[in-house]
Design a protein around this motif. Structure first.
Motif, mmCIF file in Angstrom:
data_model
loop_
_atom_site.group_PDB
_atom_site.id
_atom_site.type_symbol
_atom_site.label_atom_id
_atom_site.label_comp_id
_atom_site.label_asym_id
_atom_site.label_seq_id
_atom_site.Cartn_x
_atom_site.Cartn_y
_atom_site.Cartn_z
ATOM 1 N N VAL A 76 0.866 -1.177 0.000
ATOM 2 C CA VAL A 76 0.000 0.000 0.000
ATOM 3 C C VAL A 76 0.903 1.226 0.000
ATOM 4 N N HIS A 77 0.980 1.876 -1.160
ATOM 5 C CA HIS A 77 1.768 3.109 -1.286
ATOM 6 C C HIS A 77 0.924 4.260 -0.737
ATOM 7 N N ASN A 78 1.044 4.478 0.557
ATOM 8 C CA ASN A 78 0.211 5.479 1.224
ATOM 9 C C ASN A 78 0.954 6.775 1.524
ATOM 10 N N ALA A 79 2.274 6.712 1.644
ATOM 11 C CA ALA A 79 3.049 7.901 2.019
ATOM 12 C C ALA A 79 2.835 9.019 1.014
ATOM 13 N N GLY A 80 2.779 10.229 1.534
ATOM 14 C CA GLY A 80 2.606 11.366 0.647
ATOM 15 C C GLY A 80 3.271 12.609 1.199
ATOM 16 N N SER A 81 3.811 13.414 0.291
ATOM 17 C CA SER A 81 4.377 14.707 0.653
ATOM 18 C C SER A 81 3.451 15.786 0.121
ATOM 19 N N PHE A 82 3.273 16.832 0.904
ATOM 20 C CA PHE A 82 2.265 17.842 0.574
ATOM 21 C C PHE A 82 2.881 19.238 0.582
ATOM 22 N N MET A 83 2.375 20.077 -0.303
ATOM 23 C CA MET A 83 2.798 21.473 -0.312
ATOM 24 C C MET A 83 1.647 22.334 -0.812
ATOM 25 N N LEU A 84 1.380 23.402 -0.078
ATOM 26 C CA LEU A 84 0.388 24.396 -0.474
ATOM 27 C C LEU A 84 1.124 25.699 -0.724
ATOM 28 N N LYS A 85 1.247 26.072 -1.993
ATOM 29 C CA LYS A 85 2.008 27.268 -2.347
ATOM 30 C C LYS A 85 1.537 27.777 -3.710
ATOM 31 N N PRO A 86 1.342 29.077 -3.859
ATOM 32 C CA PRO A 86 0.971 29.609 -5.176
ATOM 33 C C PRO A 86 1.998 29.188 -6.225
ATOM 34 N N PHE A 87 1.518 28.827 -7.397
ATOM 35 C CA PHE A 87 2.416 28.326 -8.439
ATOM 36 C C PHE A 87 3.516 29.326 -8.771
ATOM 37 N N SER A 88 3.188 30.623 -8.773
ATOM 38 C CA SER A 88 4.172 31.643 -9.133
ATOM 39 C C SER A 88 5.332 31.714 -8.146
ATOM 40 N N GLU A 89 5.132 31.170 -6.945
ATOM 41 C CA GLU A 89 6.175 31.188 -5.929
ATOM 42 C C GLU A 89 6.974 29.889 -5.870
ATOM 43 N N THR A 90 6.568 28.910 -6.661
ATOM 44 C CA THR A 90 7.262 27.620 -6.614
ATOM 45 C C THR A 90 8.533 27.661 -7.457
ATOM 46 N N GLU A 91 9.432 26.757 -7.123
ATOM 47 C CA GLU A 91 10.663 26.559 -7.879
ATOM 48 C C GLU A 91 10.746 25.089 -8.287
ATOM 49 N N GLN A 92 11.687 24.775 -9.135
ATOM 50 C CA GLN A 92 11.834 23.387 -9.569
ATOM 51 C C GLN A 92 12.046 22.458 -8.383
ATOM 52 N N LYS A 93 12.807 22.916 -7.380
ATOM 53 C CA LYS A 93 13.076 22.071 -6.220
ATOM 54 C C LYS A 93 11.795 21.704 -5.481
ATOM 55 N N ASP A 94 10.818 22.612 -5.452
ATOM 56 C CA ASP A 94 9.546 22.306 -4.794
ATOM 57 C C ASP A 94 8.878 21.107 -5.463
ATOM 58 N N PHE A 95 8.854 21.136 -6.784
ATOM 59 C CA PHE A 95 8.267 20.016 -7.515
ATOM 60 C C PHE A 95 9.088 18.747 -7.317
ATOM 61 N N GLU A 96 10.416 18.875 -7.328
ATOM 62 C CA GLU A 96 11.272 17.703 -7.135
ATOM 63 C C GLU A 96 11.033 17.068 -5.773
ATOM 64 N N ASP A 97 10.917 17.890 -4.732
ATOM 65 C CA ASP A 97 10.705 17.365 -3.380
ATOM 66 C C ASP A 97 9.392 16.597 -3.279
#
Length: 225
Positions: A76-97
């Motif tokens: 059961v692949h249940n683990a999840g990482s979450f982020m709430l941030k406006p897209f304009s403030e995100t960086e590539q590292k945010d998506f990578e994480d």
């Protein structure tokens, strides 16, 4: 009794699910960065402190399977990482994480388990209604929801690739469940379903859903959110 791997067992649905499987007599490999004491004390649970975002850390899982279990009946692949941030403030590292946990870890752990999966094994990935094409979307969840869409497609592909071996891959796309992650996304919102209630559903689906489904995405949602 079955050998079942559950990720993200430090809290919420994963924690409840690990206990349900163990209390029903199944052997559970509980994978999370932090390990609750009640899981450590359960004789049917083996706890591995693993950082799923670190591919090398998954060697612990491979070592355990090679020396102890020899076979895996369900994941059961249940683990999840979450982020709430406006897209304009995100960086590539945010998506990578986010993708390291929500997508790459699912692929990496599944790959490690492949030699130990057998005919009748069931791989269940917990996704989100946010990853369903055409569903209601929410601002600030670009990285999270897109990652949940990615694992849906991944599971569909794996179901096709391994159907001749009799290994089933299915996805449960969850709606609102009262967990810490939901509180982070929608502070103050009260979901109609509690974590232990959703764990009941996933428990049954993991054990029996592969009799009826393979390569499918089931929308398990009464509200979103």
């Amino acid at each position: 009794m079955k050998n079942i791997i559950v990720t993200g067992t430090s809290r919420g649905i994963g924690y409840e699910l690990a206990l349900k499987f163990a209390n029903a007599g199944h052997q559970v490999l509980a994978i999370s960065r932090k390990t609750p004491r009640i899981l450590i004390e359960n004789k049917n649970i083996t706890c591995l402190p693993v950082d799923l975002s670190n591919e090398a850390d998954l060697d612990k899982v491979q070592d355990f399977l090679s020396t102890t279990w020899k076979k895996v009946d369900a994941i059961v692949h249940n683990a999840g990482s979450f982020m709430l941030k406006p897209f304009s403030e995100t960086e590539q590292k945010d998506f990578e994480d986010i993708y390291k946990v929500n997508v790459f870890a699912v692929a990496n752990l599944t790959r490690i388990c492949l030699p130990f999966l057998q005919k009748g094994s069931h791989v269940v990935t917990i996704s989100s209604m946010g990853g369903i094409q055409g569903s209601l979307k929410f601002a600030g969840l670009a990285a999270y929801s897109s990652s949940k869409g990615a694992v849906i497609t991944l599971s569909e592909l794996l179901a096709e690739e391994y159907k001749e071996r009799g290994i089933s891959f299915n996805v449960l796309a969850l709606g609102a469940v009262q967990t810490e992650m939901l509180e982070e996304a929608f502070p103050g919102y009260q979901a109609p379903i509690k974590a232990n209630e959703m764990a009941d559903y996933i428990f049954d689906f993991t054990l029996t859903g592969n009799k009826y489904y393979n390569g499918k995405v089931l929308q398990v949602s009464s509200t979103n959110p």
